[in-house]
Design an enzyme around this catalytic site. Sequence first.
Site, PDB file in Angstrom:
ATOM      1  N   LEU A  75      40.811 111.743  76.277  1.00  0.00           N
ATOM      2  CA  LEU A  75      41.615 111.811  75.053  1.00  0.00           C
ATOM      3  C   LEU A  75      41.236 110.750  74.019  1.00  0.00           C
ATOM      4  O   LEU A  75      41.966 110.540  73.054  1.00  0.00           O
ATOM      5  CB  LEU A  75      43.104 111.729  75.412  1.00  0.00           C
ATOM      6  CG  LEU A  75      43.576 112.852  76.345  1.00  0.00           C
ATOM      7  CD1 LEU A  75      45.039 112.661  76.723  1.00  0.00           C
ATOM      8  CD2 LEU A  75      43.347 114.224  75.737  1.00  0.00           C
ATOM      9  N   CYS A  76      40.087 110.099  74.209  1.00  0.00           N
ATOM     10  CA  CYS A  76      39.606 109.127  73.217  1.00  0.00           C
ATOM     11  C   CYS A  76      39.025 109.842  72.008  1.00  0.00           C
ATOM     12  O   CYS A  76      38.384 110.884  72.141  1.00  0.00           O
ATOM     13  CB  CYS A  76      38.519 108.246  73.827  1.00  0.00           C
ATOM     14  SG  CYS A  76      39.141 106.866  74.759  1.00  0.00           S
ATOM     15  N   HIS A  77      39.243 109.249  70.853  1.00  0.00           N
ATOM     16  CA  HIS A  77      38.669 109.788  69.616  1.00  0.00           C
ATOM     17  C   HIS A  77      37.212 109.338  69.493  1.00  0.00           C
ATOM     18  O   HIS A  77      36.900 108.180  69.791  1.00  0.00           O
ATOM     19  CB  HIS A  77      39.434 109.260  68.402  1.00  0.00           C
ATOM     20  CG  HIS A  77      40.824 109.772  68.306  1.00  0.00           C
ATOM     21  ND1 HIS A  77      41.868 109.214  68.996  1.00  0.00           N
ATOM     22  CD2 HIS A  77      41.353 110.800  67.600  1.00  0.00           C
ATOM     23  CE1 HIS A  77      42.986 109.864  68.719  1.00  0.00           C
ATOM     24  NE2 HIS A  77      42.691 110.841  67.875  1.00  0.00           N
ATOM     25  N   MET A 112      39.080 100.911  74.377  1.00  0.00           N
ATOM     26  CA  MET A 112      38.415 101.705  75.420  1.00  0.00           C
ATOM     27  C   MET A 112      36.900 101.575  75.326  1.00  0.00           C
ATOM     28  O   MET A 112      36.207 101.553  76.342  1.00  0.00           O
ATOM     29  CB  MET A 112      38.842 103.172  75.343  1.00  0.00           C
ATOM     30  CG  MET A 112      40.320 103.394  75.645  1.00  0.00           C
ATOM     31  SD  MET A 112      40.891 102.610  77.174  1.00  0.00           S
ATOM     32  CE  MET A 112      39.842 103.385  78.381  1.00  0.00           C
ATOM     33  N   GLU A 113      36.388 101.454  74.120  1.00  0.00           N
ATOM     34  CA  GLU A 113      34.946 101.289  73.948  1.00  0.00           C
ATOM     35  C   GLU A 113      34.476  99.953  74.518  1.00  0.00           C
ATOM     36  O   GLU A 113      33.437  99.884  75.184  1.00  0.00           O
ATOM     37  CB  GLU A 113      34.576 101.417  72.466  1.00  0.00           C
ATOM     38  CG  GLU A 113      34.649 102.827  71.931  1.00  0.00           C
ATOM     39  CD  GLU A 113      36.054 103.389  71.709  1.00  0.00           C
ATOM     40  OE1 GLU A 113      36.169 104.596  71.461  1.00  0.00           O
ATOM     41  OE2 GLU A 113      37.045 102.628  71.800  1.00  0.00           O
ATOM     42  N   ASP A 127      23.494  98.547  90.151  1.00  0.00           N
ATOM     43  CA  ASP A 127      22.430  99.504  90.443  1.00  0.00           C
ATOM     44  C   ASP A 127      21.068  98.818  90.521  1.00  0.00           C
ATOM     45  O   ASP A 127      20.275  99.106  91.413  1.00  0.00           O
ATOM     46  CB  ASP A 127      22.409 100.606  89.377  1.00  0.00           C
ATOM     47  CG  ASP A 127      21.311 101.619  89.640  1.00  0.00           C
ATOM     48  OD1 ASP A 127      21.273 102.172  90.758  1.00  0.00           O
ATOM     49  OD2 ASP A 127      20.494 101.851  88.731  1.00  0.00           O
TER      50      ASP A 127
END
EC number: 4.6.1.17
Length: 159
Positions: A75-77, A112-113, A127
């Site tokens: 739901l992030c823009h 969020m970014e 990794d």
Amino acid sequence: MSDLTHFDEEGASRMVDVGGKEITARVAVAESFVTMKAETRKLILDREISKGDVLEIARIAGIMATKKTSDLIPLCHPLSINSVRLEFASLGETQIRIEATVKVDGKTGVEMEALTAVSVAALTMYDMCKAVDRGMSLGPTQLVEKSGGKSGHYLRESD
């Protein structure tokens, strides 16, 4: 359910309508930590991991992840990011701190970014180093600071 902005009155998921919001300068800073053996940290800092320069590859991965956040978090823009900066700091003998600063002029924040950037950078470090240290651990990953928008300034209190 109406207190949760990603759900409508009936409980259905939705992307929040930011159409009526003001465009403001917004900044978010997030951090994550990678804990490892002292020997692994030394290999990273001395650029002796066989897969390449761990910190630079993790930096690029974090920047790329920032731009893909809306593809990963449902739901992030999608945002037009102004800048992303990732920095690394060696803490003690066994830990590296990753910090991301993300900036945008927009109608919604970039928390969020920034969190995605440090998360993917930490995963990339794992990794690249797992062949020498499978016992590495990631986290905590957290928002450190944000500014801009209606909710104003947030600064995480020290533990």
